[in-house]
Design a protein around this motif. Structure first.
Motif, short mmCIF file in Angstrom:
data_model
loop_
_atom_site.label_atom_id
_atom_site.label_comp_id
_atom_site.label_asym_id
_atom_site.label_seq_id
_atom_site.Cartn_x
_atom_site.Cartn_y
_atom_site.Cartn_z
N GLY A 95 0.83 -1.20 0.00
CA GLY A 95 0.00 0.00 0.00
C GLY A 95 0.86 1.24 0.00
N VAL A 215 5.27 0.13 -1.94
CA VAL A 215 4.87 0.15 -3.34
C VAL A 215 5.61 1.26 -4.07
CG1 VAL A 215 2.58 -0.78 -2.87
CG2 VAL A 215 2.91 1.68 -2.89
N GLN A 220 2.77 -0.68 -7.82
CA GLN A 220 3.18 -2.07 -7.69
C GLN A 220 4.07 -2.23 -6.47
OE1 GLN A 220 1.96 -4.44 -9.71
NE2 GLN A 220 0.82 -2.89 -10.84
N ILE A 221 4.08 -3.42 -5.89
CA ILE A 221 4.93 -3.68 -4.73
C ILE A 221 6.38 -3.61 -5.16
CG2 ILE A 221 5.60 -5.40 -3.02
CD1 ILE A 221 2.74 -6.30 -2.89
N TYR A 236 -3.61 -5.68 -1.36
CA TYR A 236 -3.29 -4.26 -1.54
C TYR A 236 -4.25 -3.44 -0.70
CZ TYR A 236 0.00 -4.76 -5.43
OH TYR A 236 1.11 -5.07 -6.20
N GLU A 238 -5.77 0.07 -0.35
CA GLU A 238 -5.96 1.20 -1.24
C GLU A 238 -6.79 2.27 -0.56
OE1 GLU A 238 -8.07 -0.53 -4.45
OE2 GLU A 238 -6.41 -1.79 -5.14
#
Length: 454
Positions: A95, A215, A220-221, A236, A238
């Motif tokens: 996140g 992220v 993206q991680i 994730y 968000e």
């Protein structure tokens, strides 16, 4: 004589593979980041023959009991996990910075600990005193959670091996440092090595491990994508900074449905779960206004109703603005092109702004018709019927295509007081009583009937 395997050189910053050593990586431009990786074996394929053990095999008809679950009693968190925590599972949570990952996991850890699990929280970013202060602010000071502040992976694994907890939280993987890898913490090599050791430990000792991952700016991680393949579940967290709502979304889950979501609300005392997200997302919807359409979507296994908002205004710029929040901008551009090419409704010279209320991100093609309805409502300054929900996919030819789980969408809408639905022709709606269903074969018929445009 077997030929010796050729060594490979890998960039510790981006993971790019090179045939020889260079001072600068051609892929990412980092200096002094390329290191040699030793081959796994120098004996070729024949060297592995006859040195292992026989793997037990079963057929597809073999029945096994489902893995036992451990519940945290946080309904939304357990839902995203697929019904609870599975022993020996490895979970990766990513996140944006400051979105509330540590808060969520601290609350979940305290809930599991109060349910009788032995839990250890290892922080590589904060001191134990800082974690303890957050716990007291959240009212979790009495939870039987053991805290630790360490980044040395060897020491962490030794501690976990001695304590044998049921659940271990690692916050975060980018701060972990393995002394067997000559690279800085957070590099591709370190993240890959640390993730491999933690996942292996989880499987070997039967300990559930939750790993926090940072992220990138693309969402993206950070680190090698192989980390997402190693773990059992990828979640994730968000949300928009300006909204109090947070979405926990499963993008991979070996023990439950993917794309399942859990909805939370950020409050002064931490994150509180939202049992009915549709009612929450529509709670601030007032009198009917042009540019608003209610979309009946599906997130994982649950139907969720959200409001799609649009604003269309004359532009003074040579290239009109297209601002999209919560939707795929490419999909919106396609819908605008279809409206102009198939329905004769131009948006040239007009600024277009689109938003999904509440900070939810919608990726379903079923939202196409709701997006088109919001755009046309804003452009023609005509409000949509306040009791109507809309869903349907728009093809490039302008035809409307049915979408799945229509009955569940309509059932949720009826529960919230909606009495009308606008759907593509051919949609199987079952026998939903009290709902007036409007069916349209193509976008031109929809625009002509609802807005008198086209």
């Amino acid at each position: 004589m077997a030929k010796a395997p050729t060594p490979t050189f890998t960039c510790t910053a981006c993971g790019a593979i090179h045939k020889k050593w260079n001072g600068r990586c051609d892929a990412c431009g980092a200096w002094n980041s390329i290191v040699e990786e030793a081959p796994l074996s120098s004996g070729g394929a024949k060297a592995l023959t006859g040195k292992g053990r026989t793997v037990p095999l079963t057929d597809l008809a073999t029945e096994e009991a489902p893995p036992p679950r451990k519940m945290s009693r946080i309904g939304e968190f357990d839902r995203v996990l697929g019904g609870g925590l599975v022993d020996a599972s490895a979970i990766l949570v990513g996140g944006d910075p400051g979105i509330g990952k540590s808060t969520l996991l601290l609350q979940a850890t305290a809930a599991f600990a109060r349910a009788g699990l032995k839990c250890i929280y290892i922080s590589g970013e904060e001191a134990s005193a800082q974690v303890r202060m957050r716990a007291q602010r959240l009212g979790l000071g009495d939870a039987p959670v053991q805290l630790g502040a360490e980044t040395a992976l060897r020491d962490i694994l030794t501690t976990l091996d001695a304590e044998r907890p049921d659940l271990a939280i690692i916050d975060s993987i980018q701060t972990m440092w393995a002394d067997t890898v000559e690279a800085a913490p957070g590099s591709v090599s370190q993240v890959r090595a640390a993730a491999h050791e933690l996942v292996t430990f989880a499987k070997r000792r039967g300990v559930a491990v939750i790993i926090v991952g940072h992220v990138t700016k693309e969402g993206q991680i950070a680190g090698p994508r192989v980390v997402e393949h190693m773990v059992d579940t990828v979640l994730y967290f968000e949300g928009e900074r300006g909204h109090q709502f947070r979405i926990l979304r499963a993008v991979k889950n070996r023990f439950g449905p993917a794309d399942e979501i859990g909805v939370f609300e950020m409050t002064g005392s931490g994150l509180s779960e939202v049992a009915n997200p549709s009612a929450l997302f529509l709670s601030e919807r007032g009198q009917p206004q042009p540019g608003s359409a209610v979309f009946a979507g599906i997130e994982g296994t649950r139907p969720v109703l959200t409001e799609v908002q649009a604003l269309v205004a004359p532009s003074t710029l040579a290239s009109p603005r297209r601002t999209v929040v919560g939707l795929d901008s490419g999909r919106v551009s396609t819908i605008l092109a279809v409206l102009e090419a198939r329905c004769g409704i131009p948006f040239t010279g007009l600024d277009v702004f689109l938003n999904v209320a509440g900070g939810l991100r919608v990726a379903e093609p079923a939202a196409d018709l709701a997006i088109a309805a919001a755009l046309l409502s804003a452009r023609e300054d005509i409000a949509m019927p306040p009791e109507a929900v809309i869903f349907g996919e728009i093809s490039l030819s302008g035809a409307l295509r049915p979408v799945g789980q229509a009955e569940n969408r309509l059932k949720e809408a009826r529960k919230l007081g909606f009495s009308q639905a606008i759907v593509p022709e051919g949609t199987k709606t079952g026998t939903e009583e009290g709902m007036k269903i409007g069916r349209f074969a193509d976008l031109a018929a929809f625009t002509g009937d609802i807005f008198g445009a086209g």
